[in-house]
Design a protein around this motif. Structure first.
Motif, mmCIF file in Angstrom:
data_model
loop_
_atom_site.group_PDB
_atom_site.id
_atom_site.type_symbol
_atom_site.label_atom_id
_atom_site.label_comp_id
_atom_site.label_asym_id
_atom_site.label_seq_id
_atom_site.Cartn_x
_atom_site.Cartn_y
_atom_site.Cartn_z
ATOM 1 N N MET A 13 0.832 -1.205 0.000
ATOM 2 C CA MET A 13 0.000 0.000 0.000
ATOM 3 C C MET A 13 0.866 1.255 0.000
ATOM 4 O O MET A 13 0.538 2.244 -0.662
ATOM 5 N N ARG A 16 2.137 1.842 -3.461
ATOM 6 C CA ARG A 16 1.086 2.356 -4.353
ATOM 7 C C ARG A 16 0.801 3.826 -4.032
ATOM 8 O O ARG A 16 0.597 4.632 -4.929
ATOM 9 N N ALA A 17 0.774 4.147 -2.740
ATOM 10 C CA ALA A 17 0.519 5.537 -2.349
ATOM 11 C C ALA A 17 1.658 6.438 -2.828
ATOM 12 O O ALA A 17 1.412 7.525 -3.361
ATOM 13 N N ALA A 20 1.271 7.076 -6.514
ATOM 14 C CA ALA A 20 0.211 8.042 -6.842
ATOM 15 C C ALA A 20 0.628 9.453 -6.445
ATOM 16 O O ALA A 20 0.470 10.408 -7.203
ATOM 17 N N GLY A 108 -11.256 4.384 -4.150
ATOM 18 C CA GLY A 108 -10.849 3.457 -3.103
ATOM 19 C C GLY A 108 -10.716 2.045 -3.642
ATOM 20 O O GLY A 108 -9.738 1.332 -3.351
ATOM 21 N N PHE A 111 -7.688 1.817 -5.881
ATOM 22 C CA PHE A 111 -6.434 1.909 -5.132
ATOM 23 C C PHE A 111 -6.088 0.582 -4.457
ATOM 24 O O PHE A 111 -4.944 0.135 -4.469
ATOM 25 N N SER A 112 -7.095 -0.068 -3.889
ATOM 26 C CA SER A 112 -6.776 -1.261 -3.107
ATOM 27 C C SER A 112 -6.857 -2.542 -3.927
ATOM 28 O O SER A 112 -6.507 -3.606 -3.421
ATOM 29 N N PRO A 118 -3.097 2.485 -9.437
ATOM 30 C CA PRO A 118 -3.875 3.517 -8.732
ATOM 31 C C PRO A 118 -3.982 4.788 -9.574
ATOM 32 O O PRO A 118 -3.071 5.096 -10.325
ATOM 33 N N THR A 141 -8.862 12.203 -2.304
ATOM 34 C CA THR A 141 -7.491 11.837 -2.627
ATOM 35 C C THR A 141 -7.473 10.574 -3.487
ATOM 36 O O THR A 141 -8.505 9.915 -3.654
ATOM 37 N N TYR A 142 -6.287 10.248 -3.987
ATOM 38 C CA TYR A 142 -6.108 9.110 -4.902
ATOM 39 C C TYR A 142 -6.588 7.781 -4.326
ATOM 40 O O TYR A 142 -6.937 6.876 -5.049
ATOM 41 N N ASP A 143 -6.603 7.663 -2.985
ATOM 42 C CA ASP A 143 -6.994 6.384 -2.383
ATOM 43 C C ASP A 143 -8.452 6.364 -1.929
ATOM 44 O O ASP A 143 -8.883 5.447 -1.246
ATOM 45 N N GLN A 145 -10.079 8.687 -0.038
ATOM 46 C CA GLN A 145 -10.457 9.409 1.183
ATOM 47 C C GLN A 145 -11.231 10.663 0.827
ATOM 48 O O GLN A 145 -10.911 11.330 -0.155
#
Lengths: 276, 276
Positions: A13, A16-17, A20, A108, A111-112, A118, A141-143, A145
Motif C-alpha cells: 500500500m 502504491r501511495a 500516486a 478506493g 487503489f486497493s 492507482p 485523494t487518490y486512495d 479518502q
C-alpha cells in the motif's frame, strides 16, 4: 520456477501511495476557496481547451489535478451520473455528497485492488447551497479518502506551501474579486519566492449563487481576470495591453463596483459562449 | 447516487449523447414503452397549437395552454413551450405525457453534450438530435400517441433565428418566416399568412402570434384562447443574440387584452390590406 518475493501488505500500500503521490506532485497546484456568493476554483493552466475545472450539474462543480485522462474519465462519469439521476428523478435530487461518495468508492476500490494501477489524481467536488453556510467542498485523494473542507483547500504539486499561504490570509465572506486575487497569489507562492501568473495562464471558474439561471457554474474569462488582477497590481504592461483595464481600477474604489463585473457576464451560457 | 464503485460503462469514454447513453444503460427510462395492442389515441391528453415566427435578430415561439382528451378539456394551464437551452426552445403538439418526457430528454441531451464536450451544438446539430428522438417514438405514433415538436433557435453564425418543423417519422424541415403545428395550426397559419411581415419588430411579432393563437382558438375547439377569468395566457418565448427569455405573464396579458379589445370591435380580427 522462482518463488515470488514476499511483500507485506503495508509495504504494498505504501508503494502504491508513493506512486500516486509522486504523479500528483509533478503537476501544478489547484485551489478552491469559498467566498460570499459561492466557491471559486483556480489553477495555473496554459491550455484553454483542456480544462481542470468543469461543470457537473446545476450547483455542482468538479476540479482535479493529476493525470488528465484519468480525471477526465472521472469527470465524464460524474456528468453521466448527475444527468442520469436528474433525468430519472428531479434536478434537486442530484447532490454533491452523492457524487463525492461515488468518486470515493471508485478511487478506493481502484487503489486497493491489485489488478489496477492507482489513479494519480486528486479532486474537488464543490456544491453551493442557498447561503454560504450550506456550501460544501469535498476534497478526494487518490486512495478514495474524502475530506470535508471548510473555507479553502489546495491540491496538486506544492499543495502544502500554497495551502499554508491561504491559511494565513484567508478570510470568510470575501468578495469574488478578493477571493480570486488571493487564490492567484497563493498559486504563485512557493517557499522561496512569489511570482505573478499571467491571466492567460490561469483557469478560474466559480459556482456563483447570484446567477439567475439554474446552472450556477461560470468560467471567468481572461479579459475579466486581467481587470480583477490588474486592479491590485496595476502593472504597466497590463494597462497597455488592455485599454479597458485602465478604466477599471479607477472605478474600483466604489464598494459596489466589483460586483458589477461578474454580473455582466451573466447572460452567457456557462460553458462555451458561442458569440465571441 | 450509487453506493459502490461507478459502473464501468460510466467511466468509458465514447458517446457524448445522453439519449444514446440512456438507451444503452437504462432503456426503461426512455419515453417509449413496449407495444400494447390497440389504438391509444384517447387514453391520454393531447396538446394542441404552437406557432413560431422569425423577426430581424431573433425568433419567437408561442403556444396556447389547453390539453384535451376526447371531447373534454384535460388541462387549462399546460406548458407546451420549453426552453431547451440558452439559445433554443421547443414547442410540442400531440400526446402530452410523452411529449413532456421527450422535451426533458432533449433538454438533458443538449446540456449533457455541452458539459461533456465543453462546447454547444450547432443549431442544425440540435435540430438533428431532436429528429432522432422523435423518430424513436415512431412505434408509439403508429398507435396514436403522436408527438410533433416545433423547434426554434438563434443561429449565432448566421445571426438570425431559425425554425424547424417535424413530422412523426422524425423528418425535419426548416421553415422560412412562420409556421404552426397542432390541431389549430391550420387556422393559425391562415392568420399568420395575412398578418406576418418579415420586418416586424419583437413587440409587433408577439402581437401577431397572439392574434394567430386567438384565431386558432376561435375555430378549433381543442385550442384554448386567452382565459381572462383565470388569468391564463399563452406562453411566449423570445430568443435573440442575448439568449432566450419567456415573457412574464403580465407582459403577455397586456398584449392579449389588447387583442381581445380589438376583437370586441371586430370579431374576426385585423383586416389585411388589399393591394390596389
Amino acid at each position: 520456477m522462482s518463488t515470488p518475493f514476499y511483500v507485506s501488505p503495508e509495504q504494498l500500500m505504501r508503494d502504491r501511495a508513493d506512486f500516486a503521490r509522486k504523479g500528483i506532485s509533478r503537476g501544478r497546484a489547484l485551489v478552491s476557496l469559498q467566498y460570499a456568493d459561492g466557491i471559486v476554483f483556480a489553477s495555473e493552466n496554459p491550455s484553454a481547451a483542456l480544462h481542470k475545472v468543469s461543470e457537473i450539474y446545476d450547483r455542482i462543480a468538479f476540479a482535479a489535478v493529476g493525470r488528465y485522462n484519468e480525471f477526465e474519465n472521472l469527470r465524464i462519469a460524474g456528468v453521466r451520473l448527475a444527468d442520469m439521476r436528474g433525468y430519472a428523478y428531479d434536478r434537486r435530487d442530484v447532490t454533491g455528497r452523492g457524487l463525492a461518495n461515488a468518486y470515493a468508492q471508485t478511487l478506493g476500490t481502484i487503489f486497493s485492488s491489485g489488478g489496477e494501477k492507482p489513479y494519480e489524481v486528486e479532486l474537488f467536488v464543490g456544491e453551493i447551497g442557498d447561503s454560504a453556510e450550506d456550501d460544501q467542498l469535498y476534497r478526494l485523494t487518490y486512495d478514495g479518502q474524502v475530506v470535508d473542507e471548510h473555507g479553502f483547500a489546495a491540491i496538486g504539486g506544492a499543495a502544502e506551501s500554497v495551502g499554508g499561504y491561504l491559511k494565513e490570509r484567508y478570510t470568510k465572506g470575501a468578495s469574488l474579486e478578493d477571493a480570486i486575487r488571493l487564490a492567484v497569489a497563493a498559486l504563485g507562492h512557493t517557499d522561496t519566492d512569489d511570482r505573478e501568473i499571467a491571466a492567460k495562464d490561469l483557469e478560474v471558474a466559480v459556482l456563483d449563487r447570484n446567477r439567475t439561471q439554474p446552472r450556477k457554474f461560470r468560467r471567468i474569462r481572461p479579459a475579466t481576470l486581467v481587470e480583477i488582477l490588474g486592479s491590485v497590481t496595476a502593472t504597466p504592461p497590463v494597462e497597455e495591453a488592455k485599454p479597458t483595464a485602465v478604466e477599471a481600477p479607477a472605478e474600483k474604489p466604489v464598494d459596489e463596483a466589483p460586483l458589477a463585473t461578474p454580473v455582466d457576464d451573466d447572460g452567457d451560457p456557462p460553458i462555451a459562449p458561442p458569440l465571441d | 447516487m450509487t453506493e459502490s464503485r461507478i459502473p464501468a460503462a460510466y467511466m468509458t469514454p465514447g458517446t457524448s449523447s445522453f439519449a444514446d447513453f440512456l438507451t444503452a444503460q437504462s432503456p426503461d427510462l426512455l419515453p417509449r414503452h413496449n407495444a400494447v395492442p390497440g389504438n391509444l389515441t384517447d387514453i391520454a391528453p393531447h396538446g394542441t397549437t404552437i406557432v413560431a415566427a422569425t423577426f430581424p435578430g431573433g425568433v419567437i415561439i408561442a403556444g396556447d395552454r389547453r390539453a384535451t382528451q376526447g371531447n373534454l378539456i384535460a388541462e387549462r394551464d399546460m406548458r407546451k413551450v420549453f426552453p431547451s437551452d440558452e439559445y433554443s426552445a421547443v414547442g410540442i403538439a400531440g400526446s402530452a405525457g410523452i411529449a413532456v418526457e421527450l422535451v426533458k430528454l432533449f433538454q438533458t441531451e443538449l446540456e449533457h453534450y455541452e458539459k461533456i464536450e465543453g462546447t454547444t451544438l450547432s443549431i442544425e446539430g440540435k435540430a438533428s438530435r431532436l429528429s432522432a428522438l422523435v423518430r424513436g417514438n415512431l412505434p408509439m405514433a403508429m398507435q396514436g400517441l403522436v408527438v410533433v415538436p416545433l423547434f426554434v433557435g438563434f443561429d449565432p453564425d448566421a445571426a438570425k433565428g431559425k425554425i424547424y418543423g417535424y413530422d412523426p417519422t422524425g423528418g425535419r424541415y426548416e421553415q422560412t418566416g412562420y409556421t404552426g403545428v397542432g390541431s389549430g395550426s391550420l387556422f393559425a397559419k391562415g392568420s399568420l399568412k395575412k398578418l406576418y411581415r418579415p420586418d416586424l419588430d419583437e413587440a409587433g411579432l408577439v402581437a401577431v402570434l397572439i392574434q394567430a393563437l386567438y384565431d386558432a382558438a376561435d375555430d378549433d375547439s381543442a385550442t384554448g384562447g386567452p382565459d381572462l377569468s383565470r388569468r391564463l395566457f399563452p406562453l411566449v418565448h423570445v430568443i435573440t443574440a442575448d439568449g432566450g427569455r419567456t415573457l412574464p405573464d403580465a407582459e403577455v396579458a397586456a398584449v392579449a387584452e389588447n387583442v381581445i379589445a380589438g376583437r370586441l370591435q371586430r370579431p374576426d380580427g385585423p383586416i389585411a390590406e388589399l393591394e390596389a
